[in-house]
Enzyme design. Structure first.
Site, PDB file in Angstrom:
ATOM      1  N   ALA A  65       0.829  -1.205   0.000  1.00 17.70           N
ATOM      2  CA  ALA A  65       0.000   0.000   0.000  1.00 17.70           C
ATOM      3  C   ALA A  65       0.866   1.258   0.000  1.00 17.70           C
ATOM      4  O   ALA A  65       2.087   1.207   0.176  1.00 17.70           O
ATOM      5  CB  ALA A  65      -0.915  -0.008   1.217  1.00 17.70           C
ATOM      6  N   GLY A 109      -0.534  -5.374   0.063  1.00 15.54           N
ATOM      7  CA  GLY A 109      -1.544  -5.243  -0.974  1.00 15.54           C
ATOM      8  C   GLY A 109      -1.164  -5.940  -2.261  1.00 15.54           C
ATOM      9  O   GLY A 109      -2.030  -6.393  -3.012  1.00 15.54           O
ATOM     10  N   GLU A 112      -2.165  -9.430  -1.771  1.00 17.41           N
ATOM     11  CA  GLU A 112      -3.627  -9.482  -1.808  1.00 17.41           C
ATOM     12  C   GLU A 112      -4.151  -9.304  -3.234  1.00 17.41           C
ATOM     13  O   GLU A 112      -5.136  -9.936  -3.630  1.00 17.41           O
ATOM     14  CB  GLU A 112      -4.196  -8.419  -0.874  1.00 17.41           C
ATOM     15  CG  GLU A 112      -3.938  -8.752   0.595  1.00 17.41           C
ATOM     16  CD  GLU A 112      -4.167  -7.586   1.536  1.00 17.41           C
ATOM     17  OE1 GLU A 112      -4.736  -7.806   2.620  1.00 17.41           O
ATOM     18  OE2 GLU A 112      -3.766  -6.450   1.184  1.00 17.41           O
ATOM     19  N   GLU A 132       1.883  -6.403   7.170  1.00 19.24           N
ATOM     20  CA  GLU A 132       1.122  -5.333   7.830  1.00 19.24           C
ATOM     21  C   GLU A 132       1.322  -5.314   9.344  1.00 19.24           C
ATOM     22  O   GLU A 132       1.312  -4.236   9.958  1.00 19.24           O
ATOM     23  CB  GLU A 132      -0.373  -5.478   7.514  1.00 19.24           C
ATOM     24  CG  GLU A 132      -0.749  -5.108   6.093  1.00 19.24           C
ATOM     25  CD  GLU A 132      -0.659  -6.269   5.123  1.00 19.24           C
ATOM     26  OE1 GLU A 132      -1.161  -6.157   3.999  1.00 19.24           O
ATOM     27  OE2 GLU A 132      -0.062  -7.321   5.496  1.00 19.24           O
TER      28      GLU A 132
END
Length: 258
Positions: A65, A109, A112, A132
């Protein structure tokens, strides 16, 4: 669509999307994700495109991210804006097959996003992880939900709770990716697979993707019923007749996508 931060190319019935942020690590900014969603929606609406390949830069598929932007947010703003859900959920609803060609980092991310794709092929230098926890936050784009479904509870817990990364070989062993190739073969392999998929009947390909995805959302009994109904519906297609006749006549089918 040929503009920063997502570059679009088309080769026959296959689209190639490149994440092309000015930062080669491809941080998943709102701008980048919005551009990706816009590209996917155009592809979904284009009957000439049957499958797509998504890749990043030579350094990273996506390294996570946009931490600089996230560090300035608070609860009220992320909740009211539906941060992540606002645009990421649109990737989940993309109907055509999407192959991830992963080079370099696929962290947070990026990992993901890999799991949002239907098939993942990795170069032998790819690195995966959900770091994270090291930032004092929970994964927010599927890391705690899709990862256990992909690799099982124990490995998902290990990755999410330690924040440690794994290699492409390890990712293959646990089922996070389906194939590992050398870096120079990554794009040709992904495009070749996409062309193989795109050669089949588009409505059948769409139905298969929908049915496989449904297996993660329902019980086995409901999933089997859904599959059976789609199977029955397939007999209304011209492509079903053509495909079976071609098999019996020992020739290649000429699908009309209807």
């Amino acid at each position: 669509m040929n503009s920063h931060p997502v570059v679009f190319e088309q080769d026959g019935h296959v689209a190639l999307l490149r994440l092309a942020s000015a930062n080669q690590l491809n941080p998943l900014t709102d701008e980048l994700v919005d551009a990706l969603v816009a590209a996917l929606r155009r592809i979904d609406a284009d009957p000439s495109i049957h499958a797509a390949v998504l890749m990043g830069s030579s350094k990273a598929f996506a390294a996570g991210a946009d931490i600089a932007a996230m560090s300035k947010l608070d609860y009220a703003s992320v909740f009211q804006q539906d941060y992540i859900g606002r645009n990421w959920d649109a990737i989940r609803t993309f109907r055509k097959p999407l192959i991830a060609a992963i080079n370099g980092y696929a962290l947070g991310g990026g990992c993901e996003l890999t799991m949002l794709c239907d098939i993942a092929i990795a170069s032998d230098d790819a690195v995966f992880g959900q770091p994270e926890v090291r930032l004092g936050i929970v994964p927010g784009a599927g890391g705690t939900q899709r990862l256990p479904r992909a690799v099982g509870k124990s490995m998902a817990m290990q990755l999410c709770l330690t924040g440690a990364s794994i290699s492409a070989t390890e990712a293959l062993e646990i089922g996070l990716v389906s194939k590992v190739v050398s870096g120079d073969k990554l794009l040709p392999e992904a495009m070749s697979m996409a062309h193989e998929i795109a050669a089949h009947s588009l409505p059948v390909v769409l139905a298969i993707k929908e049915a496989v995805n449904r297996s993660f959302e329902t019980s086995l009994a409901e999933g089997l019923l859904f599959e059976r109904r789609i199977f029955h519906a397939g007999f209304a297609l011209q492509d079903q007749t053509e495909g079976m006749n071609a098999f019996l006549e020992r020739r290649q089918p000429n699908f009309v996508n209807g």
